[in-house]
Scaffold this motif. Structure first.
Motif, PDB file in Angstrom:
ATOM      1  N   SER A   1       6.313  12.058   5.914  1.00 15.58           N
ATOM      2  CA  SER A   1       7.093  11.958   7.157  1.00 15.58           C
ATOM      3  C   SER A   1       6.645  10.813   8.067  1.00 15.58           C
ATOM      4  CB  SER A   1       7.059  13.290   7.914  1.00 15.58           C
ATOM      5  OG  SER A   1       5.742  13.647   8.261  1.00 15.58           O
ATOM      6  N   PRO A   2       5.331  10.466   8.131  1.00 14.92           N
ATOM      7  CA  PRO A   2       4.969   9.309   8.961  1.00 14.92           C
ATOM      8  C   PRO A   2       5.538   7.988   8.467  1.00 14.92           C
ATOM      9  CG  PRO A   2       3.038  10.699   8.555  1.00 14.92           C
ATOM     10  CD  PRO A   2       4.120  11.178   7.652  1.00 14.92           C
ATOM     11  N   LEU A   3       6.072   7.967   7.237  1.00 11.16           N
ATOM     12  CA  LEU A   3       6.582   6.709   6.709  1.00 11.16           C
ATOM     13  C   LEU A   3       7.856   6.258   7.414  1.00 11.16           C
ATOM     14  CD1 LEU A   3       5.995   7.126   2.857  1.00 11.16           C
ATOM     15  CD2 LEU A   3       4.495   6.151   4.600  1.00 11.16           C
ATOM     16  N   TRP A   4       8.485   7.177   8.177  1.00  8.67           N
ATOM     17  CA  TRP A   4       9.657   6.741   8.940  1.00  8.67           C
ATOM     18  C   TRP A   4       9.295   5.578   9.860  1.00  8.67           C
ATOM     19  CZ3 TRP A   4       9.488   6.208  14.108  1.00  8.67           C
ATOM     20  CH2 TRP A   4       8.511   6.926  14.803  1.00  8.67           C
ATOM     21  N   PHE A   5       8.076   5.653  10.391  1.00  9.52           N
ATOM     22  CA  PHE A   5       7.601   4.617  11.299  1.00  9.52           C
ATOM     23  C   PHE A   5       7.593   3.257  10.618  1.00  9.52           C
ATOM     24  CE2 PHE A   5       3.428   2.548  11.323  1.00  9.52           C
ATOM     25  CZ  PHE A   5       3.502   1.812  12.489  1.00  9.52           C
ATOM     26  N   LEU A   6       7.189   3.229   9.349  1.00 13.11           N
ATOM     27  CA  LEU A   6       7.141   1.963   8.632  1.00 13.11           C
ATOM     28  C   LEU A   6       8.540   1.416   8.370  1.00 13.11           C
ATOM     29  CD1 LEU A   6       4.333   2.560   5.994  1.00 13.11           C
ATOM     30  CD2 LEU A   6       4.200   1.376   8.175  1.00 13.11           C
TER      31      LEU A   6
ATOM     32  N   THR B   1       4.569  25.443  -0.197  1.00 15.58           N
ATOM     33  CA  THR B   1       3.287  24.771  -0.001  1.00 15.58           C
ATOM     34  C   THR B   1       3.397  23.295  -0.342  1.00 15.58           C
ATOM     35  OG1 THR B   1       1.978  26.758  -0.419  1.00 15.58           O
ATOM     36  CG2 THR B   1       0.886  24.646  -0.786  1.00 15.58           C
ATOM     37  N   VAL B   2       4.024  22.984  -1.475  1.00 16.73           N
ATOM     38  CA  VAL B   2       4.179  21.587  -1.890  1.00 16.73           C
ATOM     39  C   VAL B   2       5.016  20.825  -0.870  1.00 16.73           C
ATOM     40  CG1 VAL B   2       5.059  20.047  -3.691  1.00 16.73           C
ATOM     41  CG2 VAL B   2       3.912  22.189  -4.313  1.00 16.73           C
ATOM     42  N   ARG B   3       6.072  21.455  -0.388  1.00 13.46           N
ATOM     43  CA  ARG B   3       6.938  20.801   0.603  1.00 13.46           C
ATOM     44  C   ARG B   3       6.172  20.507   1.887  1.00 13.46           C
ATOM     45  NH1 ARG B   3      10.131  21.621   4.960  1.00 13.46           N
ATOM     46  NH2 ARG B   3       9.319  23.727   5.211  1.00 13.46           N
ATOM     47  N   THR B   4       5.317  21.443   2.305  1.00 11.09           N
ATOM     48  CA  THR B   4       4.512  21.243   3.507  1.00 11.09           C
ATOM     49  C   THR B   4       3.585  20.039   3.355  1.00 11.09           C
ATOM     50  OG1 THR B   4       4.571  23.589   4.073  1.00 11.09           O
ATOM     51  CG2 THR B   4       2.787  22.286   5.023  1.00 11.09           C
ATOM     52  N   LEU B   5       2.949  19.942   2.194  1.00 10.91           N
ATOM     53  CA  LEU B   5       2.032  18.832   1.951  1.00 10.91           C
ATOM     54  C   LEU B   5       2.769  17.502   1.899  1.00 10.91           C
ATOM     55  CD1 LEU B   5      -0.283  20.448  -0.765  1.00 10.91           C
ATOM     56  CD2 LEU B   5      -0.708  20.243   1.693  1.00 10.91           C
TER      57      LEU B   5
ATOM     58  N   PRO C   1       0.809  -1.237   0.000  1.00  8.68           N
ATOM     59  CA  PRO C   1       0.000   0.000   0.000  1.00  8.68           C
ATOM     60  C   PRO C   1       0.832   1.273   0.000  1.00  8.68           C
ATOM     61  CG  PRO C   1      -0.098  -1.087   2.148  1.00  8.68           C
ATOM     62  CD  PRO C   1       0.596  -2.031   1.229  1.00  8.68           C
ATOM     63  N   VAL C   2       2.107   1.198   0.422  1.00 12.90           N
ATOM     64  CA  VAL C   2       2.962   2.385   0.403  1.00 12.90           C
ATOM     65  C   VAL C   2       3.201   2.850  -1.027  1.00 12.90           C
ATOM     66  CG1 VAL C   2       5.292   3.238   0.902  1.00 12.90           C
ATOM     67  CG2 VAL C   2       4.079   1.863   2.593  1.00 12.90           C
ATOM     68  N   ALA C   3       3.375   1.897  -1.940  1.00  8.60           N
ATOM     69  CA  ALA C   3       3.650   2.259  -3.328  1.00  8.60           C
ATOM     70  C   ALA C   3       2.545   3.131  -3.906  1.00  8.60           C
ATOM     71  CB  ALA C   3       3.829   0.990  -4.162  1.00  8.60           C
ATOM     72  N   ALA C   4       1.295   2.834  -3.533  1.00  5.55           N
ATOM     73  CA  ALA C   4       0.166   3.604  -4.076  1.00  5.55           C
ATOM     74  C   ALA C   4       0.202   5.048  -3.610  1.00  5.55           C
ATOM     75  CB  ALA C   4      -1.150   2.934  -3.673  1.00  5.55           C
ATOM     76  N   VAL C   5       0.427   5.274  -2.308  1.00  6.18           N
ATOM     77  CA  VAL C   5       0.398   6.645  -1.797  1.00  6.18           C
ATOM     78  C   VAL C   5       1.609   7.438  -2.299  1.00  6.18           C
ATOM     79  CG1 VAL C   5       1.623   6.238   0.389  1.00  6.18           C
ATOM     80  CG2 VAL C   5      -0.101   8.008   0.262  1.00  6.18           C
ATOM     81  N   VAL C   6       2.761   6.794  -2.416  1.00  2.71           N
ATOM     82  CA  VAL C   6       3.943   7.490  -2.931  1.00  2.71           C
ATOM     83  C   VAL C   6       3.736   7.873  -4.393  1.00  2.71           C
ATOM     84  CG1 VAL C   6       6.383   7.220  -3.511  1.00  2.71           C
ATOM     85  CG2 VAL C   6       5.546   6.464  -1.286  1.00  2.71           C
ATOM     86  N   ALA C   7       3.209   6.949  -5.191  1.00  5.25           N
ATOM     87  CA  ALA C   7       3.004   7.236  -6.621  1.00  5.25           C
ATOM     88  C   ALA C   7       1.992   8.358  -6.812  1.00  5.25           C
ATOM     89  CB  ALA C   7       2.541   5.963  -7.332  1.00  5.25           C
TER      90      ALA C   7
ATOM     91  N   THR D   1      -3.903   0.967   5.137  1.00  7.81           N
ATOM     92  CA  THR D   1      -4.592   1.933   4.284  1.00  7.81           C
ATOM     93  C   THR D   1      -5.065   3.128   5.102  1.00  7.81           C
ATOM     94  OG1 THR D   1      -5.317   0.130   2.839  1.00  7.81           O
ATOM     95  CG2 THR D   1      -6.488   2.222   2.648  1.00  7.81           C
ATOM     96  N   VAL D   2      -5.654   2.862   6.257  1.00  4.86           N
ATOM     97  CA  VAL D   2      -6.103   3.942   7.135  1.00  4.86           C
ATOM     98  C   VAL D   2      -4.924   4.807   7.550  1.00  4.86           C
ATOM     99  CG1 VAL D   2      -7.097   4.452   9.401  1.00  4.86           C
ATOM    100  CG2 VAL D   2      -8.132   2.689   7.942  1.00  4.86           C
ATOM    101  N   PHE D   3      -3.829   4.180   7.944  1.00  2.12           N
ATOM    102  CA  PHE D   3      -2.659   4.928   8.397  1.00  2.12           C
ATOM    103  C   PHE D   3      -2.075   5.779   7.271  1.00  2.12           C
ATOM    104  CE2 PHE D   3       1.979   5.214   8.778  1.00  2.12           C
ATOM    105  CZ  PHE D   3       2.097   5.886   9.980  1.00  2.12           C
ATOM    106  N   LEU D   4      -1.959   5.222   6.077  1.00  2.00           N
ATOM    107  CA  LEU D   4      -1.273   5.914   4.992  1.00  2.00           C
ATOM    108  C   LEU D   4      -2.078   7.063   4.388  1.00  2.00           C
ATOM    109  CD1 LEU D   4       0.264   2.851   3.128  1.00  2.00           C
ATOM    110  CD2 LEU D   4       1.524   4.627   4.352  1.00  2.00           C
TER     111      LEU D   4
END
Length: 411
Positions: free
Chosen positions: A150-155, A140-144, A116-122, A308-311
């Protein structure tokens, strides 16, 4: 309405019947609560303000330090790592007993994490490129992107610990705890370099992870270890905050000199120990609550799509914020600076809207987490086999109580 209620009751009964009698439902409940805590925490302590023609990130914790107790309730990562260590240690032991190779076991688990990470990154790579080409400011783009990625560090940390399960499953939690204490002493007390704190990214989360592995071996049975963790962890965290200069917030706060979470500090780890103790104390009441089919079905179904909920929970908040800008740049609790209790009250009213958009994201992207779950019958089968990001995929049970050890069965 009656028809919806009837269908839900039927599905709940099917899920309940499909669940093996030996499955430890309290483990799934703890994992679900940990995920929901992270989601609600981000929605409450993350704010996007519209100013200077762009979006900028801030936090109510920066402007209202008295909200720090919110982070004590909703920063639940230690519980997630506790459950992760517990399930991974049991799953690996079960795989070895059945002759499954380490490569096959870890491939299944990491595949479940990163599909599921691949989907959100793409998707966000396309969104970011489109925004930049459309003339949106880089800030603005950097903030988004920071909010999404940034939460992906946890994964990454969770994946590394999962892969290292054969090496760390029998590690005494005292050793990584000692490393965290030594790093903080060097960093804060002896003027050591800031980069040394990043050692605690591994050491800090190893503490609850190895506690979970010890739990799987029956080392934390009874109330005494749980009470010790709860009382000792809470006392240590309190002392570190009151007398050693650690922040009261257990999450990062913009413009704060020290973050308890990025990287983890001794205060965050001590607080995590208290959370783990509380989780162990409530597992029996949770198990009783999970014996009710409708309650259990909600937890089981959430675990099937936990990644999915987390990402996508941050994406849902940002989508609502972006659409809100079309209405007004000053919607209370959405675009305004979080400086008052009024902002908190307004933000609470936005939570159901975030949840509704998250439900849309879930419907669109859950297929990446459960690519073969197409029908209700197949779904209940997967629940029976193993649900949740920390559990084993289908046909590989992930959090059964092992029969050989009575002590573990009582856990």
């Amino acid at each position: 309405m009656f028809e919806v209620h009837r269908r839900w009751a039927t599905l709940a009964d099917r899920v309940d019947r499909a669940t093996p009698a030996g499955r430890d439902r309290a483990v799934d409940a703890l994992r679900a609560f940990a995920i929901l805590g992270v989601v609600l925490g981000h929605w409450l302590v993350t704010a996007l303000t519209a100013r200077d023609g762009g979006l900028h990130g801030t936090s109510p914790l920066e402007h209202m330090p008295w909200l720090a107790p919110v982070s004590w309730v909703l920063q639940t990562l230690a519980v997630f790592f506790l459950v992760g260590g517990h399930v991974a240690a049991q799953g690996y032991a079960s795989a070895r007993a059945r002759g499954v190779s380490y490569g096959a076991w870890v491939g299944q688990r990491l595949g479940r994490l990163f599909r599921p990470v691949a989907a959100v990154v793409a998707l966000w790579a396309v969104v970011a490129a489109s925004l930049l080409l459309g003339g949106v400011e880089w800030e603005t783009v950097r903030t988004l992107l920071k909010l999404v990625w940034s939460p992906l560090w946890f994964l990454l940390v969770f994946a590394a610990l999962t892969a290292a399960t054969p090496l760390v499953a029998r590690l005494n939690p005292v050793w990584p705890l000692a490393v965290v204490a030594a790093v903080d002493a060097w960093r804060f007390g002896l003027g050591g370099p800031e980069w040394i704190g990043w050692v605690n990214v591994a050491a800090g989360w190893l503490v609850p992870y190895t506690l979970g592995a010890a739990w799987s071996r029956g080392a934390l049975t009874g109330r005494r270890p749980a009470l010790f963790l709860l009382g000792g962890g809470a006392a240590a965290a309190t002392a570190l905050v009151l007398w050693c200069g650690y922040p009261a917030s257990m999450v990062g706060v913009p413009n704060q000199a020290i973050s308890n979470l990025n990287p983890p500090t001794l205060a965050a780890v001590a607080f995590g120990l208290a959370q783990c103790g509380l989780a162990l104390l409530v597992r029996e009441p949770l198990a009783r609550a999970m014996s009710r089919p409708r309650t259990w079905a909600k937890v089981a179904l959430l675990n099937l799509s936990a990644m999915t909920v987390f990402l996508w929970h941050q994406t849902s908040m940002m989508a609502v914020t972006a659409v809100g800008l079309m209405v007004s740049p000053d919607l209370p609790g959405l675009h305004t600076v979080p400086t008052s209790a009024g902002w908190v009250a307004a933000r609470l009213l936005w939570l159901p809207v975030f949840a509704a958009v998250l439900a849309v994201c879930w419907a669109a992207f859950r297929v990446h987490e459960q690519p073969r779950a197409r029908a209700a019958g197949r779904t209940t089968g997967r629940i029976a086999a193993g649900s949740g990001v920390s559990a084993e995929p289908a046909r590989v049970p992930g959090n059964r109580r092992p029969a050989p050890s009575p002590a573990v069965s009582r856990a």
